[in-house]
Design an enzyme around this catalytic site. Structure first.
Site, mmCIF file in Angstrom:
data_model
loop_
_atom_site.group_PDB
_atom_site.id
_atom_site.type_symbol
_atom_site.label_atom_id
_atom_site.label_comp_id
_atom_site.label_asym_id
_atom_site.label_seq_id
_atom_site.Cartn_x
_atom_site.Cartn_y
_atom_site.Cartn_z
ATOM 1 N N LEU A 123 0.831 -1.200 0.000
ATOM 2 C CA LEU A 123 0.000 0.000 0.000
ATOM 3 C C LEU A 123 0.876 1.265 0.000
ATOM 4 C CD1 LEU A 123 -2.728 1.523 0.598
ATOM 5 C CD2 LEU A 123 -2.319 1.037 3.003
ATOM 6 N N THR A 124 1.863 1.311 0.880
ATOM 7 C CA THR A 124 2.643 2.535 1.091
ATOM 8 C C THR A 124 3.471 2.894 -0.141
ATOM 9 O OG1 THR A 124 2.751 2.000 3.431
ATOM 10 C CG2 THR A 124 4.298 3.662 2.630
ATOM 11 N N GLU A 125 3.499 4.199 -0.438
ATOM 12 C CA GLU A 125 4.271 4.691 -1.585
ATOM 13 C C GLU A 125 5.309 5.702 -1.100
ATOM 14 O OE1 GLU A 125 1.701 5.923 -4.759
ATOM 15 O OE2 GLU A 125 0.993 3.861 -4.973
ATOM 16 N N ARG A 264 20.133 -9.639 39.878
ATOM 17 C CA ARG A 264 21.230 -8.668 39.899
ATOM 18 C C ARG A 264 21.292 -7.957 41.249
ATOM 19 N NH1 ARG A 264 25.813 -7.458 37.024
ATOM 20 N NH2 ARG A 264 26.196 -5.200 36.925
ATOM 21 N N ILE A 333 16.604 -0.976 33.568
ATOM 22 C CA ILE A 333 16.791 -2.003 34.612
ATOM 23 C C ILE A 333 18.000 -2.883 34.298
ATOM 24 C CG2 ILE A 333 15.743 -4.123 35.533
ATOM 25 C CD1 ILE A 333 13.034 -2.603 35.488
ATOM 26 N N GLU A 359 0.976 0.532 10.203
ATOM 27 C CA GLU A 359 -0.489 0.336 10.219
ATOM 28 C C GLU A 359 -1.199 1.559 10.791
ATOM 29 O OE1 GLU A 359 -2.006 -3.136 9.879
ATOM 30 O OE2 GLU A 359 -0.133 -4.179 9.586
HETATM 31 C C1 LIG Z 1 9.475 -1.905 8.903
HETATM 32 C C2 LIG Z 1 8.278 -1.398 8.162
HETATM 33 C C3 LIG Z 1 7.377 -2.290 7.594
HETATM 34 C C4 LIG Z 1 6.279 -1.821 6.861
HETATM 35 N N1 LIG Z 1 5.449 -2.722 6.209
HETATM 36 C C5 LIG Z 1 4.504 -2.260 5.353
HETATM 37 C C6 LIG Z 1 3.747 -3.159 4.523
HETATM 38 O O1 LIG Z 1 3.877 -4.397 4.607
HETATM 39 N N2 LIG Z 1 2.857 -2.646 3.616
HETATM 40 C C7 LIG Z 1 2.679 -1.298 3.490
HETATM 41 O O2 LIG Z 1 1.880 -0.897 2.651
HETATM 42 N N3 LIG Z 1 3.366 -0.410 4.278
HETATM 43 C C8 LIG Z 1 4.284 -0.852 5.190
HETATM 44 N N4 LIG Z 1 5.008 0.036 5.952
HETATM 45 C C9 LIG Z 1 4.755 1.480 5.816
HETATM 46 C C10 LIG Z 1 4.078 2.121 7.027
HETATM 47 O O3 LIG Z 1 2.742 1.725 7.088
HETATM 48 C C11 LIG Z 1 4.256 3.652 6.866
HETATM 49 O O4 LIG Z 1 5.622 3.923 7.149
HETATM 50 C C12 LIG Z 1 3.348 4.437 7.761
HETATM 51 O O5 LIG Z 1 2.013 4.312 7.348
HETATM 52 C C13 LIG Z 1 3.706 5.941 7.762
HETATM 53 O O6 LIG Z 1 3.862 6.421 6.470
HETATM 54 P P1 LIG Z 1 5.180 7.261 6.073
HETATM 55 O O7 LIG Z 1 6.353 6.473 6.546
HETATM 56 O O8 LIG Z 1 5.119 7.595 4.627
HETATM 57 O O9 LIG Z 1 5.103 8.578 6.950
HETATM 58 P P2 LIG Z 1 4.333 9.961 6.541
HETATM 59 O O10 LIG Z 1 2.995 9.636 5.997
HETATM 60 O O11 LIG Z 1 5.264 10.767 5.712
HETATM 61 O O12 LIG Z 1 4.170 10.634 7.953
HETATM 62 C C14 LIG Z 1 5.269 11.278 8.608
HETATM 63 C C15 LIG Z 1 4.770 11.867 9.921
HETATM 64 O O13 LIG Z 1 3.776 12.848 9.670
HETATM 65 C C16 LIG Z 1 2.624 12.559 10.425
HETATM 66 N N5 LIG Z 1 1.436 13.038 9.716
HETATM 67 C C17 LIG Z 1 1.092 12.825 8.417
HETATM 68 N N6 LIG Z 1 -0.073 13.409 8.131
HETATM 69 C C18 LIG Z 1 -0.506 14.001 9.270
HETATM 70 C C19 LIG Z 1 -1.648 14.772 9.630
HETATM 71 N N7 LIG Z 1 -2.625 15.037 8.756
HETATM 72 N N8 LIG Z 1 -1.731 15.228 10.908
HETATM 73 C C20 LIG Z 1 -0.765 14.961 11.816
HETATM 74 N N9 LIG Z 1 0.345 14.238 11.536
HETATM 75 C C21 LIG Z 1 0.476 13.761 10.285
HETATM 76 C C22 LIG Z 1 2.631 11.060 10.617
HETATM 77 O O14 LIG Z 1 1.833 10.665 11.725
HETATM 78 C C23 LIG Z 1 4.120 10.820 10.833
HETATM 79 O O15 LIG Z 1 4.454 11.081 12.170
HETATM 80 C C24 LIG Z 1 6.065 -0.425 6.741
HETATM 81 C C25 LIG Z 1 6.955 0.480 7.342
HETATM 82 C C26 LIG Z 1 8.057 0.006 8.030
HETATM 83 C C27 LIG Z 1 9.010 1.008 8.607
#
Ligand SMILES: Cc1cc2nc3c(=O)[nH]c(=O)nc-3n(C[C@H](O)[C@H](O)[C@H](O)COP(=O)(O)OP(=O)(O)OC[C@H]3O[C@@H](n4cnc5c(N)ncnc54)[C@H](O)[C@@H]3O)c2cc1C
Length: 407
Positions: A123-125, A264, A333, A359
């Site tokens: 899903l994530t881009e 400990r 700890i 998620e």
């Molecule tokens: C180890 C790992 C495994 C993953 N596995 C999967 C997977 O299997 N499939 C998949 O699709 N994705 C996966 N992901 C992606 C993950 O779901 C995303 O990283 C996550 O949803 C956040 O998106 P982003 O990293 O693009 O952060 P961004 O969307 O760029 O957000 C950056 C920050 O801005 C904040 N933010 C954004 N918009 C707002 C708003 N309107 N108001 C307040 N704060 C905001 C966010 O909360 C965050 O703190 C994975 C990520 C990691 C690191």
């Protein structure tokens, strides 16, 4: 909250597997960043990958709570293995089970339910994961094939030796998102190299690229244009599963810290005899217990077919924070040993932070909870893309007979 004899028995079997099979070897996989194929296969034999999947395809159809019990016990020992299961089942295999055609289910679910293969959900881009409704990846129909172009990032299970399938979201028209299944080895699909991660190092996370990637038209998963509603529904269950992982991490930190603090000694007595340490242990118990109640309550609602979207957000937010707080206290700890990679609580420290991000970030969970209170609606309407994940939540239903499930 009382478990049924079947639930208690299954949780106990997974706990024993985690203690005797995962714990002794996972540190080595973790440091090498190696995917533990044998452990994953053995978890499949234990029935963990098929817990929620339909019986006719080799699953147990035992519900979300049963899966969460397993995830809690695995996370108590190691979260990398737990996330491999979580992503493969709640997002990956369930996308086929809930929305796939009978042919798709027959083709892919038996191996996924047995844990012989794993599924990724992409899903994530690179342009952002929080605003998940914005989908730059495109898919167009060319005759009887979808042609997919675009990029995904951070995809769990995308490039393991056991990956059978990647289900990706793609825009199939203006304001139209759909889910499409792509098998590894399909021309035009490139799975990039494993990221160098801070934590979850024994899980597989990679970028995925589509460049004129052609798949049969029948690889559409669910109805065309319903991809957004579908992934919101999957994410709701995923949040409960991640909450169970948080509860497990919190409990694991308590287990390790209690044993260490009783053994400990400093100033001629166990460090646990100091009130400051004892109170940290008490807080860890409080957090693990509350996180457990929260995820179990949400999972039970899901299994009863009730709305559980807000409960999922509450459980996920609380349990992720509980895991972070417990990992921090556990490291304290353990003193200097807590800063050494071979110490289990050091792994928990490295693993816990992502629970507040994946998620749906903590901020997203707070928005969903605030939305359930009837506030923030206007802000969302003004600031979010109409398809944004912040603009709505799933159907609130988990059972496969929910309205969104018809193909
Ligand atoms: C180890 C790992 C495994 C993953 N596995 C999967 C997977 O299997 N499939 C998949 O699709 N994705 C996966 N992901 C992606 C993950 O779901 C995303 O990283 C996550 O949803 C956040 O998106 P982003 O990293 O693009 O952060 P961004 O969307 O760029 O957000 C950056 C920050 O801005 C904040 N933010 C954004 N918009 C707002 C708003 N309107 N108001 C307040 N704060 C905001 C966010 O909360 C965050 O703190 C994975 C990520 C990691 C690191």
């Amino acid at each position: 909250m009382r478990l049924t004899p079947e639930q208690a028995e299954f949780a106990s079997a997974v706990k024993e597997f985690a203690e005797t099979e995962i714990k002794p070897v996972i540190g080595d996989h973790y440091e090498r960043g190696a995917f533990p194929v044998d452990l994953v296969r053995d978890l499949g034999k234990l029935g963990v990958f098929g817990v929620t999947l339909p019986e006719e395809y080799g699953g147990a159809d035992a519900g979300l709570l049963m899966l969460c019990l397993a995830l809690e016990e695995i996370s108590r020992v190691d979260a990398s293995v737990a996330v491999t299961v979580e992503a493969a089942v709640t997002l990956g295999a369930e996308s086929i089970a809930k929305f796939g055609t009978p042919e798709q289910r027959q083709r892919w679910l038996p191996r996924l339910a047995a844990g012989e293969g794993v599924c990724a959900f992409a899903l994530t881009e690179p342009s952002g994961g929080t605003d998940a409704g914005r989908t730059d990846t495109r898919a167009r129909l060319d005759g009887d094939q979808w042609v997919i172009d675009g990029a995904k990032c951070f995809i769990t299970n995308a490039g393991t030796p056991m990956t059978d399938l990647i289900v990706a979201t793609a825009a199939t028209g203006p304001d139209e998102v759909s889910c499409i299944a792509v098998e590894p080895g399909t021309p035009g699909l490139e799975v990039g190299p494993e990221y160098s991660k801070v934590g979850w190092r024994a899980s597989d996370t990679r970028p995925v690229y589509f460049d004129g990637c052609r798949v049969p038209a029948e690889n559409l998963v669910g109805r065309r244009g319903r991809g957004y509603a579908q992934f919101l529904q999957l994410l709701e269950a995923g949040r409960v599963a991640v909450a169970a992982m948080g509860a497990g991490t919190a409990q694991g930190c308590l287990d390790e810290s209690l044993a260490h603090a009783q053994e400990r000694e400093a100033f001629g007595k166990p460090i646990a005899a100091n009130q400051s340490i004892a109170f940290m242990l008490a807080d860890m118990r409080l957090r693990a217990h509350t996180a457990r109640l929260a995820y179990r309550d949400a999972a039970e609602k899901a299994d009863r077919g009730e709305d559980f979207g807000t409960d999922a957000a509450i459980a996920k937010l609380y349990a992720a924070q509980a895991a972070v707080d417990c990992a921090r206290d556990a490291t304290q700890i353990f003193g200097g040993y807590g800063f050494m990679n071979e110490t289990p609580v050091a792994r928990a420290w490295r693993d816990c932070k992502i629970l507040e991000i994946g998620e749906g970030t903590n901020e997203v969970q707070r928005m969903l909870i605030a939305r359930s209170l009837g506030v923030l609606l206007k802000l969302q309407q003004v600031h979010c893309h109409p398809g944004s994940v912040l603009a709505g939540s799933g159907t609130g239903q988990y059972r496969r007979d929910a309205p969104e499930t018809s193909h």
